[in-house]
Design an enzyme around this catalytic site. Structure first.
Site, PDB file in Angstrom:
ATOM      1  N   LYS A   7       7.070  -1.764   6.555  1.00  7.64           N
ATOM      2  CA  LYS A   7       6.878  -1.734   5.114  1.00  7.64           C
ATOM      3  C   LYS A   7       5.378  -1.643   4.872  1.00  7.64           C
ATOM      4  O   LYS A   7       4.704  -2.637   4.611  1.00  7.64           O
ATOM      5  CB  LYS A   7       7.511  -2.967   4.489  1.00  7.64           C
ATOM      6  CG  LYS A   7       9.023  -2.991   4.692  1.00  7.64           C
ATOM      7  CD  LYS A   7       9.645  -4.292   4.271  1.00  7.64           C
ATOM      8  CE  LYS A   7      11.159  -4.252   4.501  1.00  7.64           C
ATOM      9  NZ  LYS A   7      11.811  -5.522   4.166  1.00  7.64           N
ATOM     10  N   THR A   8       4.895  -0.435   4.962  1.00  8.27           N
ATOM     11  CA  THR A   8       3.454  -0.212   5.011  1.00  8.27           C
ATOM     12  C   THR A   8       3.163   1.223   4.606  1.00  8.27           C
ATOM     13  O   THR A   8       4.069   1.978   4.277  1.00  8.27           O
ATOM     14  CB  THR A   8       2.952  -0.479   6.448  1.00  8.27           C
ATOM     15  OG1 THR A   8       1.542  -0.375   6.484  1.00  8.27           O
ATOM     16  CG2 THR A   8       3.512   0.542   7.421  1.00  8.27           C
ATOM     17  N   THR A   9       1.902   1.597   4.651  1.00  5.70           N
ATOM     18  CA  THR A   9       1.515   2.993   4.437  1.00  5.70           C
ATOM     19  C   THR A   9       0.381   3.349   5.380  1.00  5.70           C
ATOM     20  O   THR A   9      -0.654   2.681   5.395  1.00  5.70           O
ATOM     21  CB  THR A   9       1.047   3.231   2.988  1.00  5.70           C
ATOM     22  OG1 THR A   9       2.055   2.804   2.078  1.00  5.70           O
ATOM     23  CG2 THR A   9       0.773   4.717   2.762  1.00  5.70           C
ATOM     24  N   LYS A  40      -3.777  -1.869  11.223  1.00  8.54           N
ATOM     25  CA  LYS A  40      -2.694  -0.951  11.576  1.00  8.54           C
ATOM     26  C   LYS A  40      -3.219   0.334  12.212  1.00  8.54           C
ATOM     27  O   LYS A  40      -2.444   1.249  12.485  1.00  8.54           O
ATOM     28  CB  LYS A  40      -1.860  -0.634  10.337  1.00  8.54           C
ATOM     29  CG  LYS A  40      -1.264  -1.891   9.696  1.00  8.54           C
ATOM     30  CD  LYS A  40      -0.524  -1.569   8.423  1.00  8.54           C
ATOM     31  CE  LYS A  40      -0.058  -2.844   7.749  1.00  8.54           C
ATOM     32  NZ  LYS A  40       0.615  -2.570   6.466  1.00  8.54           N
TER      33      LYS A  40
END
EC number: 3.4.25.1
Length: 206
Positions: A7-9, A40
């Site tokens: 759940k990230t970009t 990340k």
């Protein structure tokens, strides 16, 4: 509970002799935010980096293996591993484990070698594709839309950094699971740079 950064970009794009990677900094475990300062984008070598989206343990395993592969190649061959070869080796690891315990990850490998700058996308099935721009994670529909609308192959480096930032920050504003600021990595001729833009500045720029 298995910690996840799915759940990230994360985004990546290539312009000229440079590749730009960007990612938000929030990580979740189920519906809970468990960390607000997660990196990340992992440095593999001075000329390559990997963005991660998926289960943390799986992503860390892939990152450590990528670093080992790059070091082993440099020792045996006396020079840096080509980015395409590194992408192929990582995709092989993903595909080998697919039948037993697949790695729940999406990866962007960005780097520069003697052929220039390049960006590769890899999924949990081990498929690998070379891209000019790409986005992964829960915020990727928003981020990819920004990239698709504004990407040009002749972007200046500053324009490319701004586009990567805007793609991630737009996703942060629309995706409740992305957030806490934007990390940006630039790789180019003799360059590996990192910077972090805090959430407050991200919101003000939107």
């Amino acid at each position: 509970m298995r910690e996840a950064v799915s759940k990230t970009t994360t985004v990546g794009l290539v312009t000229g002799d440079y590749v730009v990677l960007a990612a938000d900094k929030r990580a979740t475990a189920g519906p809970m935010v468990y960390h607000k300062a997660v990196k990340k984008i992992s440095k593999i070598t001075d000329y390559a980096a990997l963005t991660i989206s998926g289960l943390v343990a799986d992503a860390q395993y892939i990152v450590e293996n990528a670093r080992y592969i790059a070091r082993e190649y440099e020792i045996e061959m006396g020079g840096p591993i080509p980015i395409k070869a590194l992408a192929s080796r990582i995709s092989l690891i993903l595909s080998v484990y697919l039948r037993y315990s697949p790695f729940i990850v999406q990866l962007l490998l960005g780097g520069r070698d003697s052929t220039g700058a390049s960006l590769y996308y890899m999924d949990l099935y081990g498929s690998v594709t070379r891209e000019k721009y790409m986005a992964t994670g829960s915020g990727s529909p928003v981020a990819f839309g920004i990239l698709e609308k504004n990407y040009r192959s002749d972007l200046s480096l500053e324009e490319a950094k701004k586009l990567a930032f805007n793609a991630v920050s737009s996703a942060i504003m629309r995706d409740g699971f992305s957030g806490e600021g934007v990390d940006i990595v630039v790789i180019g001729p003799g360059i590996y740079s990192e910077e972090t833009i805090p959430l407050k500045k991200t919101i003000e720029s939107s």
